[in-house]
Design an enzyme around this catalytic site. Structure first.
Site, PDB file in Angstrom:
ATOM      1  N   CYS A  86      21.500  68.269  27.502  1.00 15.27           N
ATOM      2  CA  CYS A  86      22.548  69.285  27.315  1.00 15.27           C
ATOM      3  C   CYS A  86      23.314  69.482  28.613  1.00 15.27           C
ATOM      4  O   CYS A  86      23.003  68.864  29.634  1.00 15.27           O
ATOM      5  CB  CYS A  86      21.931  70.612  26.860  1.00 15.27           C
ATOM      6  N   CYS A  89      21.360  70.468  31.638  1.00 11.21           N
ATOM      7  CA  CYS A  89      20.717  69.323  32.307  1.00 11.21           C
ATOM      8  C   CYS A  89      21.676  68.703  33.319  1.00 11.21           C
ATOM      9  O   CYS A  89      21.278  68.326  34.425  1.00 11.21           O
ATOM     10  CB  CYS A  89      20.314  68.261  31.289  1.00 11.21           C
ATOM     11  N   ASP A 498      61.825  57.558  43.284  1.00  8.44           N
ATOM     12  CA  ASP A 498      62.322  56.600  44.261  1.00  8.44           C
ATOM     13  C   ASP A 498      63.285  55.658  43.518  1.00  8.44           C
ATOM     14  O   ASP A 498      63.142  55.453  42.315  1.00  8.44           O
ATOM     15  CB  ASP A 498      61.150  55.823  44.851  1.00  8.44           C
ATOM     16  N   ASP A 694      56.917  53.313  44.457  1.00  9.99           N
ATOM     17  CA  ASP A 694      56.195  52.041  44.398  1.00  9.99           C
ATOM     18  C   ASP A 694      55.917  51.430  45.756  1.00  9.99           C
ATOM     19  O   ASP A 694      55.183  50.453  45.856  1.00  9.99           O
ATOM     20  CB  ASP A 694      56.982  51.024  43.554  1.00  9.99           C
ATOM     21  N   ASP A 698      56.774  55.353  50.210  1.00  9.89           N
ATOM     22  CA  ASP A 698      56.671  56.489  49.275  1.00  9.89           C
ATOM     23  C   ASP A 698      55.310  57.179  49.356  1.00  9.89           C
ATOM     24  O   ASP A 698      55.102  58.210  48.711  1.00  9.89           O
ATOM     25  CB  ASP A 698      56.876  56.009  47.820  1.00  9.89           C
TER      26      ASP A 698
END
Length: 806
Positions: A86, A89, A498, A694, A698
């Site tokens: 559970c 636990c 960008d 990318d 950035d």
């Protein structure tokens, strides 16, 4: 500071750059009261310290070191955790791991039975971590991950089979107990018959509840096993007593009630619930299993003599030549060296259209060859392939925890003791104010409260939704790296994009070139300079020059956001923007300025090449807008998201690209560090900002944003920093990611609402709150069924996410 502690330890440090920092760290660590001595070996970057290992002070040490911009060498791994029943636990095992000396951070996920543990390898290891959990009745699979996956699948399969068997036999044995208890209580030896049928159900098919509860009791912890063991054990023992010593109650004018049917049926229902829960939990990781199943088991390779042979995928090495026939899966990452084909990459990118592959095209593991046969050179194998990275990322993300889960974990950690307290109080109240049948009613309420309380539903509410959400994202080409990013995306109301490689294709080409002096000589000089630059515009110019000349460069300087300065044969040259040339005293004539303005109006980037006196050449470079960019921007704006474009290009070119993309807000001539400052500015206005980029330039802005989104075609640094990765680099995936976030968080809220409401309503009814009003007492058997169904309903609700449209 304690002086009697002398156990010596050491940590390997990273990023330690000065003696001053050494002194600061040493002074800070001396303040930790369980450390008796500290010294740093600066040349070897090793921290030596003496400390008491009875308390895990490592997180405090690491925190202190990181405060000064340094770090500690740690290992971060995902381990399967066994024997959790559970959410309590999960909370318990996480607490044990966090208290283990040498662990810096631990996160245990009940939904996928896993733990992500970061630890210092010089202080502890997986064997010690496992030992700590074994003492509390849990286990940790510490084998290498390739073996672990197969072993865990086998363990889960065997566990489910055993559960099925237990459910069937416990149901078969419980049915006679129910029938006798409800309809034939007055037959001869009724109690003894029920006792005979209930005993194997409780102590054989339900033995794990008692074993686990005992182990946890020894570790001073409690879980769902404790609730089941105490409730059914109490009902069983009381029933045995009444069966043997029924006269005790008769002498007091009371009936000798037995509750064998309650004990047996509760065990049967809870086993049924666990079986259904395990089945449903297995389905939450279906997307991950689908990804793992994308790799073929064998491949066909060609040896240097031209012989064809079939070998296991684990034997493939970089440099092998692999043949792929139509319909076959591609085994590893590589580059096509002969043949042509169309490859279905939808399982990785989410894009349904097959991609044409020709000479030098890249191919990826897990994708499917649709048409022609081809050969390719293996470059990345095993854990280095794109597919392996995706699987690893999804595994870690599914094991991560959302912010709301941390609160739920705290509740789950105290849930069982609180429930036992409530059950005990209800028993006492019944004994005091229950009247003639006070003991029977008190016992029923005690047992029923323990049975109906369900920490499982609470514990499964968030992680199952996160697992399904992240899996669905992966199936659609959206890699979500942690639960926080998935949870935060729905709040985004501002998106910064960008330009190069994000809005545009990221494949700049020289559209026009003008030479003003000695083209043949100067193009060789320019080619030599551009070979030293990593900028995509430099690559475009180099490709247009068609020059193999590589002159010796005596000096080379990259000037961020402007260009480069180089020296060849004692002469200085500049390649970059007009501002770079003007700042170095080079005049740009009106004629060249007119040409530059015209190029800018066509959305071209302009690169100028000069020596220290005159402009030698000018280049117009264009980068086409992606065909999907405008539609993506329109969709984002319809969703009420404000869109900004950030670019280092001049204002004229930026305005053209912005207009073509449908973006009204843009920032031109912006340097990389200014991008992150602009993100901060937007955040200071109360906006929740997502940054999409990318490139390496950035990375700061991606880290600063509330949600960083990297394009799959971009740099590794950008993808490492970002919280999400769009594998196909298609901007239309961003609205899908935001919608996925909204759907997932809505599912989490629904799950938590029902889990809390179930317990808030169920526990008081089980305690007998309705009895004074209408005489209703909840039957423990019904409570057991309700408990079983509560966790199943939460997992089933999470699974509905799989069928939602993005």
């Amino acid at each position: 500071m304690r002086k009697n502690l002398h156990t010596s330890y050491h940590l390997t440090l990273k990023g330690l750059e000065s003696e001053i920092t050494v002194q600061k760290i040493e002074n800070e660590l001396k303040l930790i009261n369980t450390i008796s001595s500290v010294s740093i070996d600066y040349p070897n970057k090793i921290l030596h310290f003496d400390a008491d290992n009875s308390e895990n002070i490592i997180p405090d040490i690491v925190k202190s070191i990181r405060k000064y911009g340094c770090d500690v060498l740690t290992s971060k791994k995902l381990f399967p955790v066994l024997h959790m029943s559970c959410a309590s636990c999960a909370a318990s095992s996480q607490s044990i791991l966090e208290q283990t000396f040498g662990v810096t951070n631990a996160s245990v996920n009940y939904a996928n039975n896993s733990a992500i543990i970061e630890y210092c390898p010089t202080l502890t290891d997986p064997v010690k971590l496992r030992s700590a959990l074994l003492n509390a009745g849990y286990d940790l699979m510490t084998e290498e991950i390739e073996n672990t996956k197969a072993a865990l699948e086998e363990i889960n399969k065997n566990h489910l089979e055993k559960l099925k068997s237990k459910v069937i036999w416990s149901a078969i044995l419980s049915i006679p107990v129910i029938i006798i208890g409800m309809f034939f209580m007055n037959i001869k030896y009724a109690n003894y018959i029920m006792w005979a049928f209930a005993t194997p159900v409780v102590f054989w098919f339900g033995k794990d509840f008692f074993i686990n509860a005992f182990k946890q009791l020894k570790a001073r912890r409690a879980s769902m096993d404790t609730l089941v063991a105490v409730s059914t054990g109490t009902a069983y023992i009381f029933s045995v007593f009444n069966t043997i010593f029924g006269e005790y109650w008769h002498n007091q004018g009371l009936h000798d009630h037995v509750y064998f049917e309650a004990a047996a049926v509760v065990i049967a229902f809870i086993l049924l619930g666990k079986m259904l829960e395990e089945k449903a939990k297995g389905k939450t990781s279906a997307a991950l299993k689908k990804l793992i199943g994308l790799q073929p088991n064998t491949v066909n390779i060609v040896d240097p003599e031209g012989n064809l042979s079939e070998i296991p995928i684990n034997d493939v090495k970089p440099g092998d030549i692999i043949i792929v026939k139509p319909g076959e899966k591609i085994a590893v990452d590589g580059t096509l060296i002969s043949g042509t084909s169309f490859v279905d990459e939808s399982m990785i990118t989410g894009e349904p259209i097959a991609i044409e592959k020709t000479l030098n095209s890249r191919v990826f593991a897990g994708t499917i060859n649709r048409k022609g046969s081809f050969r390719f050179l293996a470059e990345k194998t095993g854990k280095d392939t794109l597919l392996a990275h995706i699987i690893n990322m999804v595994q870690e993300a599914q094991g991560s925890k959302a912010k709301v889960q941390r609160l739920v974990d705290k509740i789950a950690g105290i849930f069982v003791p609180v429930v036992i307290g409530v059950a005990s109080v209800s028993f006492i109240i019944w004994m005091i104010a229950g009247g003639e049948n006070s003991f029977s009613h008190g016992l029923i309420s005690f047992v029923t409260v323990l049975v109906i309380a369900c920490p499982c539903a609470l514990g499964l509410a968030t992680p199952t939704a996160i697992m399904v959400g992240i899996g669905k994202g992966a199936e659609n080409g959206i890699l979500i790296k942690d639960a926080d990013s998935l949870e935060s995306a729905l709040k985004v109301n501002t998106l910064a994009l960008d330009k190069t490689g994000t809005l545009t294709e990221g494949k700049p080409v020289v559209s026009e070139a003008l030479w003003f002096k000695d083209e043949d000589k100067n193009k060789n000089i320019l080619a030599s300079i551009e070979r030293q630059s990593e900028h995509p515009l430099a690559e475009a110019i180099l490709n247009s020059l068609h020059s193999d000349t590589n002159l010796d460069i005596e000096a080379f300087e990259s000037i961020t956001g402007a260009g480069v300065k180089a020296q060849i044969n004692g002469n200085v040259y500049y390649v970059g923007t007009g501002k770079l040339l003007e700042s170095n005293g080079i005049k740009i004539s009106e004629k060249i300025n007119r040409i530059i303005d015209e190029w800018h109006k066509n959305a071209s980037s302009v690169v100028l090449f000069s020596d220290k006196n005159d402009i030698l050449g000018a280049f117009a470079i264009t980068d086409k807008i992606k065909s999907t960019s405008k539609a993506a921007v329109e969709e984002l704006k319809k969703a009420g998201i404000e869109v900004y474009m950030l670019t280092g290009d001049n204002k004229t070119a930026a305005s053209v690209i912005a207009m073509q993309s449908g973006i009204s807000n843009y920032k031109a001539e912006i340097l990389p560090d200014q991008k992150s400052e602009f993100i901060k500015h937007l955040q200071s206005q109360g906006k929740t900002v997502a940054m999409v980029g990318d490139g390496i330039n950035d990375s700061n802005a991606l880290a600063q944003a509330d949600v960083g989104i990297a394009m799959g075609s971009g740099s590794d640094i950008a993808m490492d920093v970002a919280g999400m990765v769009i594998i196909s680099s298609d901007l239309r995936k961003i609205p899908q990611a935001i919608k996925l976030s909204k759907l997932t968080v809505r599912t989490i809220r629904q799950n938590l609402f029902w889990a809390f409401i179930y317990n808030v309503i169920g526990i008081p009814i089980a305690a007998g709150i309705l009895y004074p009003i209408n005489g209703f007492m909840l039957n423990p058997m019904i409570a057991g069924a309700a408990m079983a169904l509560s966790s199943v309903s939460v997992v089933s609700n999470s699974l509905l996410l799989k069928y939602k449209k993005l």
